[in-house]
Design an enzyme around this catalytic site. Structure first.
Site, mmCIF file in Angstrom:
data_model
loop_
_atom_site.group_PDB
_atom_site.id
_atom_site.type_symbol
_atom_site.label_atom_id
_atom_site.label_comp_id
_atom_site.label_asym_id
_atom_site.label_seq_id
_atom_site.Cartn_x
_atom_site.Cartn_y
_atom_site.Cartn_z
ATOM 1 N N HIS A 73 -34.603 -17.443 3.698
ATOM 2 C CA HIS A 73 -34.075 -17.165 5.032
ATOM 3 C C HIS A 73 -32.713 -17.807 5.278
ATOM 4 O O HIS A 73 -31.831 -17.182 5.889
ATOM 5 C CB HIS A 73 -35.077 -17.637 6.095
ATOM 6 C CG HIS A 73 -36.337 -16.824 6.120
ATOM 7 N ND1 HIS A 73 -37.585 -17.378 5.944
ATOM 8 C CD2 HIS A 73 -36.527 -15.488 6.281
ATOM 9 C CE1 HIS A 73 -38.493 -16.426 6.004
ATOM 10 N NE2 HIS A 73 -37.884 -15.277 6.203
ATOM 11 N N ASP A 77 -42.153 -11.886 9.680
ATOM 12 C CA ASP A 77 -42.719 -13.236 9.610
ATOM 13 C C ASP A 77 -42.016 -14.206 10.559
ATOM 14 O O ASP A 77 -42.526 -15.289 10.836
ATOM 15 C CB ASP A 77 -42.686 -13.782 8.185
ATOM 16 C CG ASP A 77 -41.284 -13.806 7.594
ATOM 17 O OD1 ASP A 77 -40.401 -14.486 8.158
ATOM 18 O OD2 ASP A 77 -41.064 -13.152 6.555
ATOM 19 N N ASP A 125 -39.498 1.574 14.072
ATOM 20 C CA ASP A 125 -38.787 1.940 12.844
ATOM 21 C C ASP A 125 -37.342 1.455 12.928
ATOM 22 O O ASP A 125 -36.546 1.970 13.718
ATOM 23 C CB ASP A 125 -38.844 3.458 12.687
ATOM 24 C CG ASP A 125 -38.259 3.941 11.371
ATOM 25 O OD1 ASP A 125 -37.564 3.164 10.695
ATOM 26 O OD2 ASP A 125 -38.496 5.115 11.024
ATOM 27 N N GLY A 126 -36.990 0.487 12.102
ATOM 28 C CA GLY A 126 -35.634 -0.043 12.105
ATOM 29 C C GLY A 126 -34.606 0.971 11.655
ATOM 30 O O GLY A 126 -33.441 0.915 12.087
ATOM 31 N N ASP A 180 -33.857 -7.669 6.612
ATOM 32 C CA ASP A 180 -34.846 -8.541 5.965
ATOM 33 C C ASP A 180 -36.049 -7.670 5.628
ATOM 34 O O ASP A 180 -37.077 -7.714 6.288
ATOM 35 C CB ASP A 180 -35.226 -9.676 6.915
ATOM 36 C CG ASP A 180 -36.256 -10.623 6.321
ATOM 37 O OD1 ASP A 180 -36.609 -10.454 5.143
ATOM 38 O OD2 ASP A 180 -36.714 -11.521 7.052
ATOM 39 N N PRO A 190 -42.706 1.486 3.353
ATOM 40 C CA PRO A 190 -41.946 1.532 4.597
ATOM 41 C C PRO A 190 -40.524 1.017 4.484
ATOM 42 O O PRO A 190 -39.700 1.282 5.348
ATOM 43 C CB PRO A 190 -42.776 0.650 5.548
ATOM 44 C CG PRO A 190 -43.613 -0.201 4.659
ATOM 45 C CD PRO A 190 -43.891 0.620 3.443
#
Length: 298
Positions: A73, A97, A149-150, A168, A175
């Site tokens: 990250h 997360d 949905d990004g 990320d 997906p």
């Protein structure tokens, strides 16, 4: 060498392994499965290991763990947020997360962060079992979660609506497959304000060699300026990982602004301006040749 010590009382019992298998290689931890659920999108597994603490797998692939997540990250977030002309508005695509959002919100200049995660069950299980990853991000008033949905979000958001866009996502399958194509990257460029920075995880140059090279090539075509940065996430396939940063107006991501870097670096375990300089210079020769060959083609 003396006799081997017996395992501690809290160690996983012999034979209790959780593995990711890829290309004839197994990447595993001695661990126990805490919870496993199937969403409309994927199989989600929460494990507990003595070595890395609790962790997350999606469709049998390692995503993160409590004592590994900073390896991933911090490199994704801080080169972008320490270099963009402004960081008032940030978009995170994926990141269920919570770790990427947490690192973004450590920057006081962030006023609004949209996170678009396709799988609400990933968020639910991460908050329940891996609360340290998101930390205070989940309750931060600057944080806005959309379960959706990004890819569609990027296609429909207004032009020049974000200073930083971070992807990320998991490996380019299921997906996340649409996060590695020209149309999606073009929309991400369209979303950037002047001086904005785009960043994505770009796979292992060892375990996903061609995907990695193709991703960097494509980002250079779409954004004009893009560079991979290399580090390590020991639990991932091969342990060797990459993140690629892109800008339409020059490689500003290579030079952290001192004031922003000073605000976050003391709280980092991996990232620092010095680490970043070395990580951008650590391009393996085979990648350098492949990118040079692509640039030379008419």
């Amino acid at each position: 060498m003396g006799p081997q010590q017996p395992p501690a009382d809290d160690a996983c019992p012999p034979g209790a392994w959780v593995d990711e298998e890829l290309g004839g290689v197994r990447y595993g931890l001695a661990a126990t499965v805490v919870e496993e659920r199937t969403s409309p999108y994927q199989r989600i597994t929460i494990i507990d290991s003595q070595t890395y603490g609790k962790g997350l797998l999606l469709d049998g692939c390692w995503m993160t763990a409590e004592r590994q997540e900073r390896h991933y990250h911090e490199p994704l977030v801080h080169p972008a947020l320490c270099a963009a002309a402004a960081i008032e508005r940030v978009l995170v695509i994926g990141g269920g997360d919570g770790g990427t959002a947490r690192e973004c919100l450590r920057h006081p200049g962030v006023a609004h962060l949209d996170m678009v995660e396709i799988d609400g069950l990933v968020v639910e299980l991460s908050r329940r079992h891996l609360p340290s990853l998101g930390g205070d991000a989940w309750s931060d008033p600057r944080f806005h979660l959309t379960v959706g949905d990004g890819i569609a979000w990027a296609a429909s958001a207004p032009d020049a609506s974000y200073d930083v866009v971070l992807v990320d996502g998991s490996d380019p399958a299921g997906p996340a497959e649409g996060l590695f194509n020209r149309t999606f990257f073009q929309h991400c460029r369209r979303l950037l304000r002047p001086g904005g920075v785009f960043a994505t995880q770009s796979e292992s140059p060892e375990a996903f060699r061609q995907v990695h090279i193709d991703t960097v090539r494509l980002l250079r075509e779409v954004f004009a300026h893009a560079d991979p940065m290399y580090g390590w996430v020991p639990m991932y396939p091969s342990g060797w990982w990459s993140w690629t940063f892109a800008c339409p107006d020059g490689p500003r991501y290579r030079e952290p602004l001192p004031e922003r870097a000073a605000a976050v670096a003391p709280g980092c375990s991996i990232w620092s301006p010095r680490w970043q300089r070395g990580a951008f210079e650590a391009v393996p020769a085979f990648v350098e040749r492949a990118l040079a060959d692509a640039a030379a083609q008419p």
